[in-house]
Design a protein around this motif. Structure first.
Motif, PDB file in Angstrom:
ATOM      1  N   CYS A 151     -36.164  -0.367  23.301  1.00 38.49           N
ATOM      2  CA  CYS A 151     -34.890   0.021  23.734  1.00 38.49           C
ATOM      3  C   CYS A 151     -33.943  -1.134  23.607  1.00 38.49           C
ATOM      4  N   SER A 196     -41.867  -0.154  31.454  1.00 40.17           N
ATOM      5  CA  SER A 196     -42.920   0.988  31.322  1.00 40.17           C
ATOM      6  C   SER A 196     -42.477   2.892  30.482  1.00 40.17           C
ATOM      7  N   ASP A 197     -41.099   2.946  30.946  1.00 40.85           N
ATOM      8  CA  ASP A 197     -40.526   4.042  30.155  1.00 40.85           C
ATOM      9  C   ASP A 197     -40.583   4.183  29.007  1.00 40.85           C
ATOM     10  N   CYS A 198     -40.587   3.323  27.968  1.00 44.66           N
ATOM     11  CA  CYS A 198     -40.991   3.250  26.592  1.00 44.66           C
ATOM     12  C   CYS A 198     -42.727   3.529  26.047  1.00 44.66           C
ATOM     13  N   HIS A 199     -43.067   2.500  27.097  1.00 46.39           N
ATOM     14  CA  HIS A 199     -44.623   2.057  27.051  1.00 46.39           C
ATOM     15  C   HIS A 199     -45.557   3.815  27.207  1.00 46.39           C
ATOM     16  N   ASP A 200     -44.603   3.582  28.578  1.00 45.98           N
ATOM     17  CA  ASP A 200     -46.226   5.199  28.510  1.00 45.98           C
ATOM     18  C   ASP A 200     -45.936   6.652  28.279  1.00 45.98           C
ATOM     19  N   THR A 201     -44.303   6.456  26.730  1.00 45.98           N
ATOM     20  CA  THR A 201     -44.167   7.550  26.368  1.00 45.98           C
ATOM     21  C   THR A 201     -43.917   7.719  24.530  1.00 45.98           C
ATOM     22  N   ILE A 202     -43.427   6.699  23.845  1.00 45.85           N
ATOM     23  CA  ILE A 202     -42.710   6.650  22.698  1.00 45.85           C
ATOM     24  C   ILE A 202     -44.798   6.099  22.499  1.00 45.85           C
ATOM     25  N   LYS A 203     -44.693   4.649  22.963  1.00 45.15           N
ATOM     26  CA  LYS A 203     -46.019   3.390  22.511  1.00 45.15           C
ATOM     27  C   LYS A 203     -47.304   4.601  22.564  1.00 45.15           C
ATOM     28  N   GLN A 204     -47.060   4.775  24.300  1.00 42.92           N
ATOM     29  CA  GLN A 204     -48.188   5.904  23.525  1.00 42.92           C
ATOM     30  C   GLN A 204     -49.010   6.985  22.770  1.00 42.92           C
ATOM     31  N   ARG A 205     -48.118   8.028  22.182  1.00 44.67           N
ATOM     32  CA  ARG A 205     -47.364   8.665  21.232  1.00 44.67           C
ATOM     33  C   ARG A 205     -48.129   8.178  19.944  1.00 44.67           C
TER      34      ARG A 205
END
Length: 63
Positions: free
Chosen positions: A7, A43-52
């Protein structure tokens, strides 16, 4: 200050950052330990977008 590679937000608090594997290692030690395969991500990007994205790929080790 560290910048999220996803981001672009700058973070001074490193507790909000994750070292993310650019290519998912899927249990392969050569990818897990490869420092050139790591990027800084909040952690926001990692835990949402990247995990999906990672979960959309087949599970297991592949070449």
């Amino acid at each position: 200050m560290f910048q999220c590679s996803r981001c672009g937000v700058l973070h001074a608090d490193t507790s909000k950052l994750v070292a993310d594997h650019t290519i998912p290692h899927r249990g392969r030690p050569e990818l897990f330990w490869d420092l050139t395969n790591l990027t800084c991500m909040c952690s926001d990007c990692h835990d949402t977008i990247k995990q999906r994205e990672d979960q959309a790929e087949p599970i297991g080790v592949w070449d």
